[in-house]
Scaffold this active site. Structure first.
Site, PDB file in Angstrom:
ATOM      1  CD  GLU A 292       0.021  -1.472   3.093  1.00 20.51           C
ATOM      2  OE1 GLU A 292       0.381  -1.307   4.443  1.00 20.51           O
ATOM      3  OE2 GLU A 292       0.006  -2.204   2.239  1.00 20.51           O
ATOM      4  CG  HIS A 316      -6.272  -5.383   1.463  1.00 17.18           C
ATOM      5  ND1 HIS A 316      -6.782  -5.984   2.565  1.00 17.18           N
ATOM      6  CD2 HIS A 316      -4.948  -5.248   1.859  1.00 17.18           C
ATOM      7  CE1 HIS A 316      -5.998  -5.885   3.630  1.00 17.18           C
ATOM      8  NE2 HIS A 316      -4.669  -5.397   2.884  1.00 17.18           N
ATOM      9  CD  GLU A 317      -2.316  -3.738  -1.066  1.00 18.22           C
ATOM     10  OE1 GLU A 317      -1.893  -3.101  -0.102  1.00 18.22           O
ATOM     11  OE2 GLU A 317      -2.505  -5.061  -0.798  1.00 18.22           O
ATOM     12  CG  HIS A 320      -3.392  -0.752   3.598  1.00 12.42           C
ATOM     13  ND1 HIS A 320      -3.224  -1.032   5.108  1.00 12.42           N
ATOM     14  CD2 HIS A 320      -3.306  -1.783   3.203  1.00 12.42           C
ATOM     15  CE1 HIS A 320      -3.042  -2.085   5.097  1.00 12.42           C
ATOM     16  NE2 HIS A 320      -2.980  -2.757   4.184  1.00 12.42           N
ATOM     17  CD  GLU A 339      -2.106  -5.293   6.555  1.00 11.51           C
ATOM     18  OE1 GLU A 339      -3.392  -5.156   6.061  1.00 11.51           O
ATOM     19  OE2 GLU A 339      -0.944  -4.569   6.062  1.00 11.51           O
ATOM     20  CG  ASP A 397       9.307  -9.873   7.700  1.00 10.41           C
ATOM     21  OD1 ASP A 397       8.084  -9.687   7.485  1.00 10.41           O
ATOM     22  OD2 ASP A 397      10.091  -9.597   6.933  1.00 10.41           O
TER      23      ASP A 397
END
Length: 651
Positions: A292, A316-317, A320, A339, A397
């Site tokens: 995003e 979705h992106e 953001h 998210e 991560d």
């Protein structure tokens, strides 16, 4: 049950609470031959307290010189931490609170930079020019520039530490940044009319909205642009960037839905703040479905199917832009705020644009992915939580999965239903965005705001008090605290077909099986994915059934990765079966693009499939990964090595 959660960012060595960057000016030159970016980053900082040094986060950068207020000064680069990198310490003249300081740091990136992927021309669509793109989330921006983190401060007058930036980037190939382009114009000739690959052009960009540092992004290659039509009355522009070989297909895939989605999102949650919303379709090694980055979302080419069935990733992106880019999580422990909210709003938009049934189908698909992710973290249960108490220097991560997306979205859906449905909840959502747009917040701040919004409605407060907050935010395990119910309208036919296959397992003669290729005629691609995901929840079918299934439905021939990936997981579910052994090489070859020349660099596909291949035949997994390792993004390389234990085999 509430776990210990760090108050400040656990992934930084900077002193961002004492002195903070407000704007950084980047002056870069891209060297494709040496595979590095060199130049400078000039920070404009404001001291929050009396301070005698500033500390920046860096990772694998080659430092050259530092100037403080125009005068060269000494600096110290601390030993490298495996996750956080090296702290860059710069001595300041005595600096009092509210004083401003300008620091220019000259440096270059190195071959160890995890944020940049340099592609040879053979790895691109056109196979004529090299390509460069970045991936800075969650904490890799420090590998392309000395930066401070982007999170909240202890000063009530300043809820966040975000920064604006401007950039001049000189390159022989067209350049994109996560900012608005000043020159040359997007709608003019590619590369300003100069010779692509030969003439150096300086691109100028400016990001006027304060953003977190992980949203710093760059891409450079043989990039061409085509604008989308914008609804009347809108002040923003939108379009798509790709290599020329893919431009028409990408335009046709996204031209109608993208402007409509953006307009619908504005009507739902408020004005779009960033002025430009473009898509960049990257080469296949891009490790995510989308990223995003402000002004230009990076997208995987796996979304281009020809039938626009996967454009929900664009929803979705772009969502953001409000949840993540606008209202940002305070640090990695609160990543779910980005998210979970984005996934929730994405699905609300699907209901408003398409139907409640489409929203339900998305939740059903997401729930399967959520359960799979929760099961993978049974040995590290803290990663099953929404709010994760990361230790200082712990790699965020390591916890990356569908948990913050789908557990978070289900939590917010539960709150929506608890408070009385969309008519009650959406006005609160708009107020939430209005209150915190441009700031970074913690889960506690969000919860306090929610209670504050409904403080004059005793029935709503009572309803909120009845929510098991600890179970949702800090609970572990492979189930949700509440059994959720979804609209099954679009899922029923797919589930029924999967149930029929499951019930047929006792039929020994495949000629007696009551299935035909037309079973799929009434199912769209998402329903077909639901069919496969439902099938995978059952014990593995007999190999003869699985081979017959593929002969009928030809899933192994589809170009849609969202179908091919779950199909392969069905085929490899029982590692010792003859079906798994028959298909394992095909799966490995598909991941690395042995026949097509196109790897499946998207981690949604390559990670679970490498894991499945490894369980069937470790040697095939290692050989496949070794043969194509450099084609995967550095982030994907690191995680795949853990998935299939390839790190034991590396030379």
């Amino acid at each position: 049950m509430a776990a210990q959660v760090p108050v400040e960012d656990p992934t930084t060595q900077s002193n961002y609470l004492d002195i903070a960057t407000e704007n950084v000016a980047l002056d870069w030159t891209i060297d494709f031959e040496k595979k590095c970016i060199h130049g400078s980053a000039t920070h404009e900082l404001v001291a929050r307290v009396e301070v005698s040094e500033v500390i920046f986060d860096t990772y694998a950068l080659d430092m050259e010189s530092v100037e403080v207020n125009g005068r060269e000064t000494k600096f110290q680069l601390e030993p490298e931490h495996e996750v956080m990198g090296s702290a860059l310490r710069i001595t300041l003249p005595p600096t009092r609170a509210n004083e401003r300081v300008k620091i220019k740091i000259a440096y270059k990136t190195t071959e160890r930079c995890p944020a940049l992927q340099w592609l040879a021309k053979e790895q691109t669509q056109g196979k004529t020019f090299p390509f460069l793109f970045s991936q800075c989330q969650p904490i890799y921006a420090r590998a392309i520039a000395p930066l401070q983190v982007y999170f909240r401060t202890r000063f009530e007058s300043r809820l966040s530490l975000k920064q604006t930036y401007d950039a001049k980037v000189t390159s022989v190939l067209p350049v994109l940044l996560s900012a608005q382009r000043l020159s040359p114009p997007s709608n003019g000739p590619a590369h300003g009319g100069n010779v692509i690959g030969k003439d150096a052009v300086t691109y100028e960009y400016k990001q006027m909205e304060p953003i977190p540092s992980y949203l710093l992004a760059i891409a450079a290659g043989n990039l061409h642009y085509r604008a989308f039509s914008v609804p009347e009355g809108k002040s923003w522009t939108t379009g798509v960037w790709t290599e020329p070989e893919l431009l028409l297909d990408a335009y046709n895939e996204f031209c109608d839905d993208t402007p409509g989605y953006l307009a619908a999102a504005e009507s739902l949650v408020g004005p779009y703040k960033f002025g430009v919303y473009d898509l960049l379709v990257l080469p296949p090694s891009f490790p995510y479905g989308g990223m995003e980055n402000p002004c230009v979302s990076f997208m995987t080419p796996t979304l281009i199917t020809g039938d626009r069935s996967l454009t929900n990733v664009v929803i979705h992106e772009l969502t953001h832009s409000w949840f993540g880019n606008g209202v940002t999580h305070a640090h990695a422990s609160h990543f779910w705020l980005n998210e979970g909210w984005t996934t929730y709003i994405e699905r609300v938009l699907q209901e408003l644009i398409l139907s409640p049934a489409h929203r339900g189908l998305s939740y059903i698909i997401g729930y399967k992915s959520l359960v799979d992710a929760l099961k993978l973290f049974q040995t590290t249960p803290k990663y099953q939580r929404l709010v994760i108490g990361f230790e200082t220097g712990e790699d965020p991560d390591s916890a990356y999965s569908r948990v913050p997306y789908d557990k978070g979205a289900n939590f917010i859906l539960h709150l929506e239903r608890t408070l009385g449905g969309l008519d009650v909840f959406l006005p609160y959502v708009r107020e939430y965005v209005k209150t915190y747009m441009g700031h970074s917040i913690t889960t506690t701040q969000w919860k306090d705001h929610l209670y504050s919004y409904f403080s004059n409605q005793k029935d709503k407060i009572k309803a909120l008090d009845g929510v098991d907050w600890d179970a949702w935010l800090y609970g572990e395990g492979v189930t949700l605290p509440v059994q959720m119910e979804y609209d099954l309208t679009l899922a029923t036919a797919a589930n029924n077909l999967a149930d029929r296959w499951n019930a047929s397992r006792s039929v020994a003669d495949q000629n007696q099986l009551d299935f035909k290729s037309s079973d799929l005629d009434e199912l769209n691609n998402k329903q077909r994915a639901v069919f496969l995901e439902r099938l995978e929840t059952y014990p593995a079918l007999p190999s003869s059934h699985l081979l017959h299934l593929d002969a009928l439905y030809k899933f192994s021939q589809t170009t849609n990765g969202e179908i091919r990936m779950p199909f392969y997981l069905v085929m490899l579910k029982e590692p010792t079966s003859s079906a798994a052994k028959a298909y394992v090489q095909q799966v490995a070859d598909w991941i690395i693009g042995k026949d097509s020349g196109v790897i499946q660099g998207r981690m949604k596909f390559c990670r679970p499939l490498f894991r499945a291949v490894d369980k069937v035949d470790h040697g095939i997994a290692v050989a496949a990964f070794k043969s194509a390792r450099t084609f995967f993004h550095p982030i994907a390389q690191k995680l795949i090595e853990k998935v299939c234990r390839c790190y034991q085999e590396r030379q």
